[in-house]
Design an enzyme around this catalytic site. Sequence first.
Site, mmCIF file in Angstrom:
data_model
loop_
_atom_site.group_PDB
_atom_site.id
_atom_site.type_symbol
_atom_site.label_atom_id
_atom_site.label_comp_id
_atom_site.label_asym_id
_atom_site.label_seq_id
_atom_site.Cartn_x
_atom_site.Cartn_y
_atom_site.Cartn_z
ATOM 1 N N GLN A 35 3.639 10.944 34.620
ATOM 2 C CA GLN A 35 2.810 10.734 35.178
ATOM 3 C C GLN A 35 1.891 12.043 35.621
ATOM 4 O O GLN A 35 0.980 12.093 35.620
ATOM 5 C CB GLN A 35 3.094 9.845 36.243
ATOM 6 C CG GLN A 35 4.026 8.564 35.904
ATOM 7 C CD GLN A 35 5.335 8.576 35.929
ATOM 8 O OE1 GLN A 35 5.688 9.489 35.541
ATOM 9 N NE2 GLN A 35 5.600 7.462 36.379
ATOM 10 N N PHE A 37 1.840 15.046 34.596
ATOM 11 C CA PHE A 37 1.473 16.170 33.778
ATOM 12 C C PHE A 37 0.524 14.790 33.304
ATOM 13 O O PHE A 37 -0.705 15.812 32.771
ATOM 14 C CB PHE A 37 2.528 15.538 32.368
ATOM 15 C CG PHE A 37 2.693 16.641 31.223
ATOM 16 C CD1 PHE A 37 2.231 17.816 31.568
ATOM 17 C CD2 PHE A 37 1.313 15.841 30.349
ATOM 18 C CE1 PHE A 37 1.554 18.623 30.853
ATOM 19 C CE2 PHE A 37 1.186 16.950 29.241
ATOM 20 C CZ PHE A 37 1.233 18.440 29.529
ATOM 21 N N SER A 83 16.747 13.787 -4.973
ATOM 22 C CA SER A 83 15.026 14.166 -4.972
ATOM 23 C C SER A 83 14.568 13.417 -6.289
ATOM 24 O O SER A 83 15.760 12.921 -6.973
ATOM 25 C CB SER A 83 14.965 16.200 -4.597
ATOM 26 O OG SER A 83 16.119 16.303 -5.429
ATOM 27 N N LYS A 119 3.081 8.169 -5.976
ATOM 28 C CA LYS A 119 4.092 9.176 -5.328
ATOM 29 C C LYS A 119 3.240 9.477 -4.368
ATOM 30 O O LYS A 119 2.211 10.362 -4.383
ATOM 31 C CB LYS A 119 4.485 10.318 -5.904
ATOM 32 C CG LYS A 119 5.649 11.333 -5.401
ATOM 33 C CD LYS A 119 6.023 12.458 -6.535
ATOM 34 C CE LYS A 119 7.523 13.042 -5.612
ATOM 35 N NZ LYS A 119 6.614 13.886 -4.734
ATOM 36 N N ARG A 140 14.474 13.331 6.103
ATOM 37 C CA ARG A 140 15.701 12.939 4.194
ATOM 38 C C ARG A 140 16.411 14.605 5.074
ATOM 39 O O ARG A 140 17.896 14.650 4.905
ATOM 40 C CB ARG A 140 14.200 14.005 3.844
ATOM 41 C CG ARG A 140 14.807 13.767 2.997
ATOM 42 C CD ARG A 140 14.318 14.231 1.854
ATOM 43 N NE ARG A 140 14.807 14.544 0.209
ATOM 44 C CZ ARG A 140 15.515 15.814 -0.376
ATOM 45 N NH1 ARG A 140 14.942 16.483 0.140
ATOM 46 N NH2 ARG A 140 16.880 15.597 -1.114
ATOM 47 N N LYS A 285 10.715 4.829 -12.078
ATOM 48 C CA LYS A 285 12.112 4.313 -12.011
ATOM 49 C C LYS A 285 12.730 2.413 -12.887
ATOM 50 O O LYS A 285 11.415 2.315 -13.809
ATOM 51 C CB LYS A 285 11.870 3.596 -11.083
ATOM 52 C CG LYS A 285 11.874 4.334 -9.472
ATOM 53 C CD LYS A 285 11.849 3.464 -8.084
ATOM 54 C CE LYS A 285 11.369 4.868 -7.056
ATOM 55 N NZ LYS A 285 10.867 4.113 -5.967
ATOM 56 N N CYS A 406 15.357 51.244 -9.347
ATOM 57 C CA CYS A 406 16.795 52.265 -9.530
ATOM 58 C C CYS A 406 15.815 53.481 -10.308
ATOM 59 O O CYS A 406 16.871 54.348 -10.364
ATOM 60 C CB CYS A 406 17.725 51.767 -9.437
ATOM 61 S SG CYS A 406 17.642 51.170 -10.869
HETATM 62 S S1 IVH Z 1 12.367 6.591 -4.596
HETATM 63 C C1 IVH Z 1 16.019 8.229 -5.516
HETATM 64 N N1 IVH Z 1 10.070 5.856 -4.695
HETATM 65 O O1 IVH Z 1 9.123 11.738 -3.559
HETATM 66 C C2 IVH Z 1 15.111 8.820 -5.653
HETATM 67 N N2 IVH Z 1 10.168 8.517 -4.332
HETATM 68 O O2 IVH Z 1 11.190 14.082 -4.917
HETATM 69 C C3 IVH Z 1 14.224 8.970 -4.478
HETATM 70 N N3 IVH Z 1 8.319 9.490 -2.806
HETATM 71 O O3 IVH Z 1 11.950 12.828 -0.817
HETATM 72 C C4 IVH Z 1 12.967 8.500 -4.311
HETATM 73 N N4 IVH Z 1 6.500 8.157 -3.420
HETATM 74 O O4 IVH Z 1 9.597 11.486 -0.812
HETATM 75 C C5 IVH Z 1 10.479 6.874 -4.378
HETATM 76 N N5 IVH Z 1 7.441 5.181 -4.495
HETATM 77 C C6 IVH Z 1 8.332 6.185 -4.299
HETATM 78 C C7 IVH Z 1 7.994 7.224 -3.940
HETATM 79 C C8 IVH Z 1 9.002 8.605 -3.862
HETATM 80 C C9 IVH Z 1 6.918 9.324 -2.986
HETATM 81 C C10 IVH Z 1 9.231 11.048 -2.730
HETATM 82 C C11 IVH Z 1 10.109 10.852 -1.727
HETATM 83 C C12 IVH Z 1 10.759 11.891 -2.044
HETATM 84 C C13 IVH Z 1 10.454 12.695 -2.811
HETATM 85 C C14 IVH Z 1 11.049 12.586 -5.173
#
Ligand code: IVH
Length: 676
Positions: A35, A37, A83, A119, A140, A285, A406
Amino acid sequence: MKESSIKNEYKKKIKLLHKYNKAYFDENKSLITDQEFDILKKNVLELEKKYSFLKHKNSPSKVLGFKPSKNFKKVKHRVPMLSLNNAFNEKDLLNFEKKIINFLSLSKSEEIEYSAEPKIDGISTSLIYNNGRFIQGLSRGDGKEGEDITENLKTIKDIPKIIKVKNFPTEIDIRGEVFIQNNDFKNISEKFANPRNAASGSLRQKDPKVTSEIPLKFIAYTYGYANNINIDYQSDFLKNLKYWGFKTNQFNSIIKGVHNLALNHKNLEKKRKEINFDIDGIVYKVNNFDLQKRLGFAANAPRWAIAHKFSANNSVSEILNIEIQVGRTGALTPVAKIKPVNIGGVKVSNATLHNEDEILRKDIRVGDTVTVERAGDVIPHVISVDLKKRKKDSQKFVFPKNCPSCGSLTVKDYNETTKKKDAVRRCSSDAYACEKIAIEKIKHFVSKEAFNIDGLGKKIVENFFKIKLIKLPQDVFNLNYEKIKNFEGWGKLSVSNLKYSIDNKKNISLDKFIYSLGIRHIGLENAKLLAKHLKFSDNFFKLSSTKNMSELSNIDGIGEMQVQSLKNFFSNKINLNILVELKKILKIRGVVSINQTSILKNKTFMLTGKLKGISRAEAKSIIEQNSGKIISNVNKKLDYLIIGEKPTMKKINRANELKISVITQSEWLKMLNKTS
Ligand code: IVH
């Protein structure tokens, strides 16, 4: 009040705020209550509003307490956060699909259905829900262990805190991306390089109040651990996410066929600028969860997904100088020192020129005006030279024939596979005999993926090498701490921290140990494959006396090139000596298989002929998941020969001679309690 005394009063308050902030963020100490602060901060802001002449770089109107905290609790993810592999063009996508089709043994004309999801370039996060209640949120981290940032995540409106919908699993980790929208970023853009940094910085605040001042968003896209989940497709999972109250991406779609993936990519890339948040590609996917399960994971990324990146950002700059760096494997890499430019929010002053051939091909010279590209996490590189801007007196770049470190002669290896000379020129001296190679090897040895020694950063390794405190990897474990204590910048505390982190790392897993040695062509993934095969460190050490190393090329993923490289490594006396010394110091953990059933324990298998509906790679992965072993010869050690279509009769006859069980595919599946 006079202007000068107002200014004085104001300055005093700013100074105090700064002091409290520093104590809070750097030393984890609260010198006043929250507070008090807040009142002080309000006071300062009111003064600024009233008197326009008041300005200060440390004013709370300019800085929030944006320094990230180091003090979050580390928590293990129940299911690792992996990843994704990257694709940059249609060829990469075709390759990705081909591998899937081969692994699943599908017909070539089969079209796989994908969930295509933009993404988002943000911060991935795992949200743990228990009986519909958000109980913990993790960053993560390194994928295995994240930081507990629950309180900060709770400030995000898009994250539901309680979910009362019936089919919501009783226990589930919802995963997605925390990010900041571009319009919101504009207001704080002077404090962060880009929206991603802003999101990350904000999430890692010690004080959730500070986090709440930045409008973070959350979009969900997958799950980690879950029980009671009865969903067959990723696209259905995304629908459920929406139904449960999460935001999902409006551009998610279901697509069949690589050509259509590429089309969608092109369209979205065009729309990219209109979207209010940064996306750096599209994630594809395999939509069917059963197929995802069968495909599984290779190293750190799933076989069933890939990130199709958007093309990179470019900028124009000038080459100030070309420097030659010597890497861990002796490779000479030319690096262009360029006039600093901002590319996509990041200041770039170095760009790789890859190798000698690349410089020749593009005729890159000091003084040239060049276009530099930066794509994602890839090192920036020069893509073209503007010849029109070349100065008259410019001179061709002459690549050195001797190692700049070297002085040894440099060579280009002959590549047996391509039947061509390598593009890369290498220092021909023995490892560790060249100073630069030795330094790079030691940096690699202590790096995050290898021994992961906190406090032994690159600069420190270089300094310790210069003063001969570290010459070989084993020296890391025999440091003269008394000496270090007297070095500038080192105190008792930092030395004892360093000692603690080094002593702590004497216990290491076999795969990391193999990787740490920096054997050419043995990266993380290959080190894992070798460790899995060899199981115990003694088996690895024994390779030095094994004549027949070619047995290793039976490991799926290990080829002739890797075997040759291991042979080279084990034929070098310095390396053997390093192994002897490290063996004395370290405790190397063997490989224990997790998540496996032991149905096929101690049983060995061999395959002949084509199996129905399943590839060799998948059959092998199933056998190994159930603790069985694949061997490559019909001999007394073999327990079962599995026969598919068109088997090799010689193998069957030999098996019969040795009284080895010859079984069909369905008999084999029965052993696994599966039917075909
Ligand atoms: S799935 C095993 N779906 O991408 C699969 N990742 O390089 C796990 N990301 O660390 C990830 N959009 O931060 C997935 N629709 C999406 C995504 C996504 C962004 C990022 C996420 C992950 C990185 C993977």
